[in-house]
Design a protein around this motif. Structure first.
Motif, PDB file in Angstrom:
ATOM      1  N   THR A   1      -6.770 -75.515   1.701  1.00 32.72           N
ATOM      2  CA  THR A   1      -5.623 -75.244   2.570  1.00 32.72           C
ATOM      3  C   THR A   1      -5.312 -73.757   2.569  1.00 32.72           C
ATOM      4  OG1 THR A   1      -4.683 -77.423   2.081  1.00 32.72           O
ATOM      5  CG2 THR A   1      -3.198 -75.776   3.015  1.00 32.72           C
ATOM      6  N   ALA A   2      -5.351 -73.147   3.749  1.00 39.22           N
ATOM      7  CA  ALA A   2      -5.051 -71.722   3.864  1.00 39.22           C
ATOM      8  C   ALA A   2      -3.581 -71.476   3.555  1.00 39.22           C
ATOM      9  CB  ALA A   2      -5.391 -71.221   5.260  1.00 39.22           C
ATOM     10  N   MET A   3      -3.319 -70.560   2.640  1.00 41.05           N
ATOM     11  CA  MET A   3      -1.948 -70.270   2.211  1.00 41.05           C
ATOM     12  C   MET A   3      -1.460 -68.899   2.673  1.00 41.05           C
ATOM     13  SD  MET A   3      -1.319 -73.036   0.660  1.00 41.05           S
ATOM     14  CE  MET A   3       0.252 -72.620  -0.092  1.00 41.05           C
ATOM     15  N   GLU A   4      -2.385 -67.932   2.800  1.00 34.64           N
ATOM     16  CA  GLU A   4      -1.972 -66.561   3.101  1.00 34.64           C
ATOM     17  C   GLU A   4      -3.149 -65.808   3.713  1.00 34.64           C
ATOM     18  OE1 GLU A   4      -0.478 -62.556   0.633  1.00 34.64           O
ATOM     19  OE2 GLU A   4      -1.024 -64.416  -0.423  1.00 34.64           O
ATOM     20  N   LEU A   5      -2.844 -64.977   4.690  1.00 31.20           N
ATOM     21  CA  LEU A   5      -3.857 -64.076   5.218  1.00 31.20           C
ATOM     22  C   LEU A   5      -3.872 -62.795   4.381  1.00 31.20           C
ATOM     23  CD1 LEU A   5      -3.286 -64.360   9.087  1.00 31.20           C
ATOM     24  CD2 LEU A   5      -4.998 -65.537   7.692  1.00 31.20           C
ATOM     25  N   LEU A   6      -5.063 -62.327   4.027  1.00 29.57           N
ATOM     26  CA  LEU A   6      -5.223 -61.057   3.320  1.00 29.57           C
ATOM     27  C   LEU A   6      -5.226 -59.932   4.353  1.00 29.57           C
ATOM     28  CD1 LEU A   6      -8.110 -62.113   0.920  1.00 29.57           C
ATOM     29  CD2 LEU A   6      -5.640 -62.297   0.544  1.00 29.57           C
ATOM     30  N   ARG A   7      -4.692 -58.798   3.999  1.00 27.43           N
ATOM     31  CA  ARG A   7      -4.574 -57.694   4.951  1.00 27.43           C
ATOM     32  C   ARG A   7      -4.896 -56.360   4.288  1.00 27.43           C
ATOM     33  NH1 ARG A   7      -1.739 -59.222   9.633  1.00 27.43           N
ATOM     34  NH2 ARG A   7      -0.680 -61.235   9.485  1.00 27.43           N
ATOM     35  N   ASP A   8      -5.406 -55.483   5.116  1.00 29.75           N
ATOM     36  CA  ASP A   8      -5.533 -54.070   4.770  1.00 29.75           C
ATOM     37  C   ASP A   8      -4.848 -53.312   5.899  1.00 29.75           C
ATOM     38  OD1 ASP A   8      -6.164 -51.533   4.028  1.00 29.75           O
ATOM     39  OD2 ASP A   8      -8.337 -51.759   4.218  1.00 29.75           O
ATOM     40  N   GLY A   9      -3.601 -52.919   5.687  1.00 32.92           N
ATOM     41  CA  GLY A   9      -2.800 -52.382   6.776  1.00 32.92           C
ATOM     42  C   GLY A   9      -2.514 -53.482   7.780  1.00 32.92           C
ATOM     43  N   ASP A  10      -2.815 -53.224   9.055  1.00 35.39           N
ATOM     44  CA  ASP A  10      -2.557 -54.242  10.070  1.00 35.39           C
ATOM     45  C   ASP A  10      -3.778 -55.111  10.335  1.00 35.39           C
ATOM     46  OD1 ASP A  10      -4.200 -52.475  11.377  1.00 35.39           O
ATOM     47  OD2 ASP A  10      -2.963 -52.323  13.197  1.00 35.39           O
ATOM     48  N   ARG A  11      -4.832 -54.930   9.542  1.00 36.94           N
ATOM     49  CA  ARG A  11      -6.068 -55.676   9.775  1.00 36.94           C
ATOM     50  C   ARG A  11      -6.173 -56.859   8.812  1.00 36.94           C
ATOM     51  NH1 ARG A  11      -9.998 -54.643  12.935  1.00 36.94           N
ATOM     52  NH2 ARG A  11     -11.921 -55.866  12.774  1.00 36.94           N
ATOM     53  N   VAL A  12      -6.483 -58.047   9.348  1.00 33.72           N
ATOM     54  CA  VAL A  12      -6.718 -59.228   8.520  1.00 33.72           C
ATOM     55  C   VAL A  12      -8.086 -59.094   7.863  1.00 33.72           C
ATOM     56  CG1 VAL A  12      -7.010 -61.742   8.526  1.00 33.72           C
ATOM     57  CG2 VAL A  12      -5.248 -60.683   9.969  1.00 33.72           C
ATOM     58  N   THR A  13      -8.135 -59.334   6.565  1.00 33.30           N
ATOM     59  CA  THR A  13      -9.387 -59.150   5.818  1.00 33.30           C
ATOM     60  C   THR A  13      -9.819 -60.412   5.077  1.00 33.30           C
ATOM     61  OG1 THR A  13      -8.148 -58.290   3.912  1.00 33.30           O
ATOM     62  CG2 THR A  13      -8.979 -56.683   5.520  1.00 33.30           C
ATOM     63  N   GLY A  14      -9.205 -61.537   5.398  1.00 31.27           N
ATOM     64  CA  GLY A  14      -9.602 -62.775   4.744  1.00 31.27           C
ATOM     65  C   GLY A  14      -8.442 -63.723   4.554  1.00 31.27           C
ATOM     66  N   VAL A  15      -8.651 -64.700   3.653  1.00 31.30           N
ATOM     67  CA  VAL A  15      -7.707 -65.795   3.475  1.00 31.30           C
ATOM     68  C   VAL A  15      -7.595 -66.138   1.997  1.00 31.30           C
ATOM     69  CG1 VAL A  15      -7.205 -68.215   4.048  1.00 31.30           C
ATOM     70  CG2 VAL A  15      -8.381 -66.778   5.716  1.00 31.30           C
ATOM     71  N   ARG A  16      -6.393 -66.440   1.574  1.00 27.97           N
ATOM     72  CA  ARG A  16      -6.191 -67.029   0.253  1.00 27.97           C
ATOM     73  C   ARG A  16      -5.896 -68.509   0.463  1.00 27.97           C
ATOM     74  NH1 ARG A  16      -3.091 -63.550  -1.670  1.00 27.97           N
ATOM     75  NH2 ARG A  16      -4.657 -62.472  -2.926  1.00 27.97           N
ATOM     76  N   ALA A  17      -6.647 -69.368  -0.213  1.00 26.58           N
ATOM     77  CA  ALA A  17      -6.545 -70.807   0.015  1.00 26.58           C
ATOM     78  C   ALA A  17      -6.344 -71.556  -1.296  1.00 26.58           C
ATOM     79  CB  ALA A  17      -7.805 -71.320   0.719  1.00 26.58           C
ATOM     80  N   ARG A  18      -5.703 -72.722  -1.190  1.00 26.57           N
ATOM     81  CA  ARG A  18      -5.561 -73.625  -2.333  1.00 26.57           C
ATOM     82  C   ARG A  18      -6.618 -74.711  -2.203  1.00 26.57           C
ATOM     83  NH1 ARG A  18      -0.637 -75.217  -1.543  1.00 26.57           N
ATOM     84  NH2 ARG A  18      -1.190 -77.157  -0.477  1.00 26.57           N
ATOM     85  N   THR A  19      -7.393 -74.907  -3.266  1.00 29.04           N
ATOM     86  CA  THR A  19      -8.433 -75.930  -3.270  1.00 29.04           C
ATOM     87  C   THR A  19      -8.252 -76.836  -4.475  1.00 29.04           C
ATOM     88  OG1 THR A  19     -10.056 -74.771  -4.650  1.00 29.04           O
ATOM     89  CG2 THR A  19      -9.978 -74.166  -2.313  1.00 29.04           C
ATOM     90  N   GLY A  20      -9.088 -77.858  -4.550  1.00 30.75           N
ATOM     91  CA  GLY A  20      -9.022 -78.769  -5.683  1.00 30.75           C
ATOM     92  C   GLY A  20      -9.371 -78.105  -6.988  1.00 30.75           C
ATOM     93  N   ASP A  21     -10.054 -76.969  -6.917  1.00 35.20           N
ATOM     94  CA  ASP A  21     -10.442 -76.232  -8.123  1.00 35.20           C
ATOM     95  C   ASP A  21      -9.522 -75.059  -8.408  1.00 35.20           C
ATOM     96  OD1 ASP A  21     -12.680 -77.871  -8.485  1.00 35.20           O
ATOM     97  OD2 ASP A  21     -13.853 -76.680  -7.073  1.00 35.20           O
ATOM     98  N   GLY A  22      -8.401 -75.005  -7.681  1.00 36.54           N
ATOM     99  CA  GLY A  22      -7.468 -73.901  -7.876  1.00 36.54           C
ATOM    100  C   GLY A  22      -7.460 -72.982  -6.670  1.00 36.54           C
TER     101      GLY A  22
END
Length: 416
Positions: A133-154
């Protein structure tokens, strides 16, 4: 793809393993692009998801080599008919349309998604993480650089050159990215249920619409031996209809399709045997932000009429994939240009489908003697002209195909 602990690095992270997300991921991986798909569900067995695949998407699945893998899993639909007040007012035979793939098909979505996932898994550039489950978008300034997600393994961090929001009509990625969306509720919702198919009364190759006054129902043959039934209720009216109990549901089906009267009484024992779909359409002015793009329902939610959700999801994926293949090696500016070109290539087609759906919604909702008579006259006028019938259905089913066409028009448009 580099994996360090619970941090992954990839070229493209797709949030959502539906038809748009998986088709895009499979196409990218085939071209050597590293792609990670984050899918919130641990399985693909979802209730009352779109199973209608339009002819253009059948054609695309064939071109992608997926249709052969689905052999025997789907059924072609040969006809479409509308019955109003007990009389057939419009009927179309798809075999009269001279296209490479003239027939829509009914295909369980879990089968389509499983097949796409299996095709992706054959390529080492493809990674599917279920229960993420996507929880947060990662950013570098105004640019999206990935996703922080919750999984069954943490918690898992996926760092990506491009993030794709393919997470559906209630897109969390769209919300986290701060992309505006105009949600336009319609005047109705739809209650869905599934019943045994009445083979003694109907053939199983026909889409049926039944109308009585301002009430209507959709009756869709479903593999292997069922019929999906969707009937309208007033917007937000589920609580009120439930207060009257199942006899009201029985009466609605008696009115619209008496062929199903016994089946609905024998198989629908409670409201838990039904599902309600909130009907709305969403217009998103901008489908992308630096480092991010939306596809499918996340970019343009449509209504259930004529099964356009899956259709536009697959077309989105096939349009976007080659643009990203070219742009990813060129850097951020090229990616921004590619996602802009993607929206320009697709939004007119989506708008045409939305307009067609909204016209049908207005026709379905007409009540009273005059409104009903006008609707029946309009449908009969279309029915009496093969040219008009083709024009109406082509707006939904044949936006890409041309008789004998060999090059996908959608890709030509994207690169033009």
């Amino acid at each position: 793809m580099d994996v360090t602990g619970r941090e992954l690095r990839t070229q493209v992270c797709v949030v959502g393993g539906g038809p748009a997300g998986l088709t895009l991921a499979v196409e990218l991986a085939r071209s050597g692009v590293d792609v990670v798909v984050l899918e919130a569900s641990k399985h693909f067995n979802r209730s009352f998801r779109g199973e209608s695949v339009s002819p253009d998407s059948v054609w695309l699945l064939d071109r992608l080599g997926i249709l052969d893998r689905l052999d025997g899993a789907y059924v072609q639909m040969h006809r479409f008919e509308i019955e109003d007040s007990g009389h057939t007012v419009l009927r179309a035979d798809f075999d009269r349309f001279r296209y490479p793939h003239p027939f829509p098909v009914e295909l369980p979505q879990h089968t389509l998604l499983t097949t796409l996932a299996e095709a992706g898994a054959e390529n080492p550039a493809f990674t599917l993480i279920r229960g993420a489950t996507a929880m947060e978008l990662l950013r570098d300034g105004d640019r999206v650089t990935g996703v922080r997600a919750r999984t069954g393994d943490g918690e898992t961090t996926v760092r990506a050159t491009l993030t794709v929001g393919a997470d559906g009509r209630f897109s969390k990625v769209r919300e986290m990215a701060g992309l505006d969306a105009e949600v336009m509720p319609l005047d109705r919702d739809v209650v869905w249920l599934k019943l045994p198919f009445p083979y003694d009364s109907w053939d199983d190759r026909t889409y049926r619409v039944r109308i009585r006054g301002d009430q209507h129902g959709l009756f869709i043959p479903t593999r292997p031996d069922s019929v999906r039934v969707g009937f309208n209720i007033p917007k937000g009216g589920l609580k009120e209809i439930r207060k009257h109990g199942l006899p009201l549901l029985h009466q609605r089906l008696d009115l619209l399709a008496s062929e199903l009267s016994d089946a609905v009484r024998n198989h629908i024992r409670g409201w838990s045997d039904t599902s309600m779909l909130d009907i709305f359409t969403t217009v998103v002015p901008r489908w992308s932000a630096p480092g991010l793009v939306l596809v499918g329902d996340a970019a343009h939610t449509l209504t259930p009429i004529l099964g356009q959700g899956v259709n536009h999801a697959i077309i989105d994926a096939v349009t976007l994939a080659p643009l990203l293949q070219e742009a990813l090696p060129e850097g951020p500016a090229a990616l921004t240009d590619a996602t802009d070109r993607f929206q320009r290539a697709r939004e007119a087609s989506v708008a045409r489908s939305r307009a067609l759906q909204l016209r049908q919604e207005r026709l379905f909702s007409l009540g009273g003697r005059i409104g009903g008579a006008w609707r029946r006259t309009l449908y009969r006028t279309v029915d009496h002209s093969e040219r008009l019938t083709h024009k109406v259905l082509a707006g939904a089913y044949f936006q890409l195909q041309q008789p004998g066409e060999r090059v996908a028009k959608v890709q030509q448009d994207a690169h033009g």
